[in-house]
Design a protein around this motif. Structure first.
Motif, short mmCIF file in Angstrom:
data_model
loop_
_atom_site.label_atom_id
_atom_site.label_comp_id
_atom_site.label_asym_id
_atom_site.label_seq_id
_atom_site.Cartn_x
_atom_site.Cartn_y
_atom_site.Cartn_z
N ASP A 168 -6.43 16.05 -9.36
CA ASP A 168 -5.70 16.24 -8.21
C ASP A 168 -5.00 15.15 -7.87
OD1 ASP A 168 -4.30 17.63 -6.12
OD2 ASP A 168 -6.25 18.00 -4.99
N PRO A 169 -3.97 14.70 -8.45
CA PRO A 169 -3.37 13.47 -8.04
C PRO A 169 -2.83 13.24 -6.49
CG PRO A 169 -2.21 14.12 -9.79
CD PRO A 169 -3.38 15.14 -9.63
N TYR A 170 -2.23 14.44 -6.31
CA TYR A 170 -1.70 14.32 -4.85
C TYR A 170 -2.51 14.90 -3.79
CZ TYR A 170 2.46 13.72 -7.88
OH TYR A 170 3.49 13.04 -8.71
N GLY A 171 -3.76 15.52 -4.09
CA GLY A 171 -4.65 15.72 -3.09
C GLY A 171 -5.72 14.58 -2.99
N ALA A 172 -5.93 13.86 -4.01
CA ALA A 172 -6.88 12.56 -4.02
C ALA A 172 -5.93 11.22 -3.40
CB ALA A 172 -7.35 12.48 -5.34
N TRP A 173 -5.80 11.39 -2.13
CA TRP A 173 -4.96 9.98 -1.48
C TRP A 173 -6.33 8.97 -1.59
CZ3 TRP A 173 -7.65 8.41 3.02
CH2 TRP A 173 -8.51 9.29 3.72
N LEU A 174 -5.85 7.79 -1.60
CA LEU A 174 -6.48 6.51 -1.86
C LEU A 174 -6.67 6.11 -0.34
CD1 LEU A 174 -4.72 4.62 -4.72
CD2 LEU A 174 -6.47 6.55 -4.81
N VAL A 175 -5.71 5.68 0.39
CA VAL A 175 -5.79 5.04 1.78
C VAL A 175 -4.70 5.90 2.67
CG1 VAL A 175 -6.36 2.88 0.86
CG2 VAL A 175 -4.04 3.39 1.31
N LYS A 176 -5.08 5.72 3.94
CA LYS A 176 -4.16 5.95 5.03
C LYS A 176 -3.89 4.72 5.62
CE LYS A 176 -5.01 9.24 8.19
NZ LYS A 176 -5.79 9.98 9.45
N VAL A 177 -2.38 4.71 5.71
CA VAL A 177 -1.71 3.22 6.23
C VAL A 177 -1.25 3.44 7.76
CG1 VAL A 177 -0.25 1.41 5.78
CG2 VAL A 177 -1.44 2.59 3.81
N GLU A 178 -1.56 2.61 8.50
CA GLU A 178 -0.98 2.75 9.96
C GLU A 178 0.22 1.37 10.13
OE1 GLU A 178 -4.16 2.38 12.76
OE2 GLU A 178 -4.31 4.97 12.77
N GLY A 179 0.91 1.59 10.83
CA GLY A 179 2.14 0.57 11.10
C GLY A 179 2.95 0.34 9.72
N ILE A 180 2.95 1.66 9.06
CA ILE A 180 3.99 1.18 7.91
C ILE A 180 5.22 1.02 7.99
CG2 ILE A 180 4.43 3.73 7.51
CD1 ILE A 180 3.45 3.26 4.77
N THR A 181 5.84 -0.03 7.18
CA THR A 181 7.13 -0.36 7.12
C THR A 181 7.61 -0.70 5.91
OG1 THR A 181 6.80 -2.77 7.19
CG2 THR A 181 6.99 -1.50 9.66
N GLY A 182 9.00 -0.60 5.81
CA GLY A 182 9.80 -1.03 4.43
C GLY A 182 9.49 0.17 3.35
N PHE A 183 9.14 1.54 3.88
CA PHE A 183 9.25 2.56 3.09
C PHE A 183 10.85 3.40 2.68
CE2 PHE A 183 8.25 3.88 7.12
CZ PHE A 183 9.06 5.00 7.63
N ALA A 184 11.57 2.70 3.22
CA ALA A 184 13.11 3.13 3.17
C ALA A 184 13.48 3.10 1.63
CB ALA A 184 14.07 2.64 3.92
N GLU A 185 12.91 2.36 0.95
CA GLU A 185 13.44 1.93 -0.56
C GLU A 185 12.85 2.85 -1.40
OE1 GLU A 185 12.86 -2.24 -1.26
OE2 GLU A 185 13.99 -2.78 0.60
N LEU A 186 11.62 3.55 -0.98
CA LEU A 186 11.03 4.37 -2.07
C LEU A 186 12.02 5.63 -2.49
CD1 LEU A 186 7.81 4.50 -0.27
CD2 LEU A 186 8.41 3.25 -2.05
N MET A 187 11.71 6.08 -3.77
CA MET A 187 12.43 7.18 -4.14
C MET A 187 12.16 8.62 -3.57
SD MET A 187 12.49 5.79 -8.19
CE MET A 187 10.92 5.01 -8.01
N ASP A 188 12.99 9.27 -3.68
CA ASP A 188 12.68 10.81 -3.51
C ASP A 188 12.14 11.39 -4.71
OD1 ASP A 188 15.19 11.53 -4.81
OD2 ASP A 188 16.11 12.11 -3.10
N ALA A 189 11.65 12.73 -4.98
CA ALA A 189 11.16 13.43 -6.19
C ALA A 189 12.27 13.41 -7.45
CB ALA A 189 10.68 14.69 -5.58
N ASP A 190 13.39 13.68 -7.06
CA ASP A 190 14.52 13.56 -8.11
C ASP A 190 14.80 12.28 -8.64
OD1 ASP A 190 14.71 16.40 -7.65
OD2 ASP A 190 16.43 16.33 -6.40
N ALA A 191 14.72 11.19 -7.80
CA ALA A 191 15.20 9.86 -8.38
C ALA A 191 13.71 9.25 -9.11
CB ALA A 191 15.50 9.02 -7.24
N TYR A 192 12.49 9.94 -8.72
CA TYR A 192 11.35 9.30 -9.38
C TYR A 192 11.27 9.97 -10.83
CZ TYR A 192 6.78 8.28 -10.45
OH TYR A 192 5.49 7.73 -11.04
#
Length: 127
Positions: free
Chosen positions: A94-118
C-alpha cells in the motif's frame, strides 16, 4: 501503476500529501516500490530532525539494494510511521497508505509535479 490525483510527486519518486498549508505526509510512490522490489528494512529519521529539500532523510533496503530516500521539500520531521520499522513491506502492499514521515513547516513544494506530470515523467524514465 497508480498515481492519486490529490498528491504531489518528486522526480526522485516520493509523494507528498498536504494536510494543511505547512504540514504534509511523505511516502514512496507505486513506481518506486515496484522498482525497489520487496522491502525488508527501513531507516527513518528522528522526530525534530530538520531537512532541506532533496536531502536524504531515510533509506530503504530491498532484496535488490539499499536506496536513499530524499525529502521532496524542506521541513521538520514531526512524526515517523513507526509501524514501518517492523513491517516495511507495507510500502509494497500500500505505497500511498504507508507514509514514511509527517513533515511540519514544509516549504519548497511548489516545484513538485501533479499526477499527470508525474505519469508523463515516469514514461520518460522507463524508456
Amino acid at each position: 501503476m497508480n498515481f492519486p490525483g490529490e498528491l504531489k510527486y518528486s522526480k526522485s519518486h516520493e509523494w507528498v500529501k498536504m494536510i494543511d498549508d505547512t504540514t504534509a505526509l511523505v511516502g514512496l510512490t507505486d513506481f518506486a516500490q515496484q522498482e525497489l522490489g520487496d522491502l525488508v528494512f527501513i531507516n527513518l529519521p528522528e522526530e525534530g530532525d530538520e531537512f532541506d529539500a532533496d536531502e536524504v532523510f531515510a533509506d530503504v533496503e530491498s532484496v535488490k539494494a539499499v536506496s536513499d530516500v530524499l525529502l521532496p521539500a524542506a521541513g521538520t520531521i514531526a512524526e515517523i510511521n513507526e509501524e514501518l520499522l517492523d513491517e516495511p513491506q507495507q510500502i509494497n502492499s500500500d505505497p500511498y497508505g504507508a507514509w514514511l514521515v509527517k513533515v511540519e513547516g514544509i516549504t519548497g513544494f511548489a516545484e513538485l509535479m501533479d499526477a499527470d506530470a508525474y505519469e508523463a515523467y515516469i514514461e520518460t524514465v522507463e524508456e
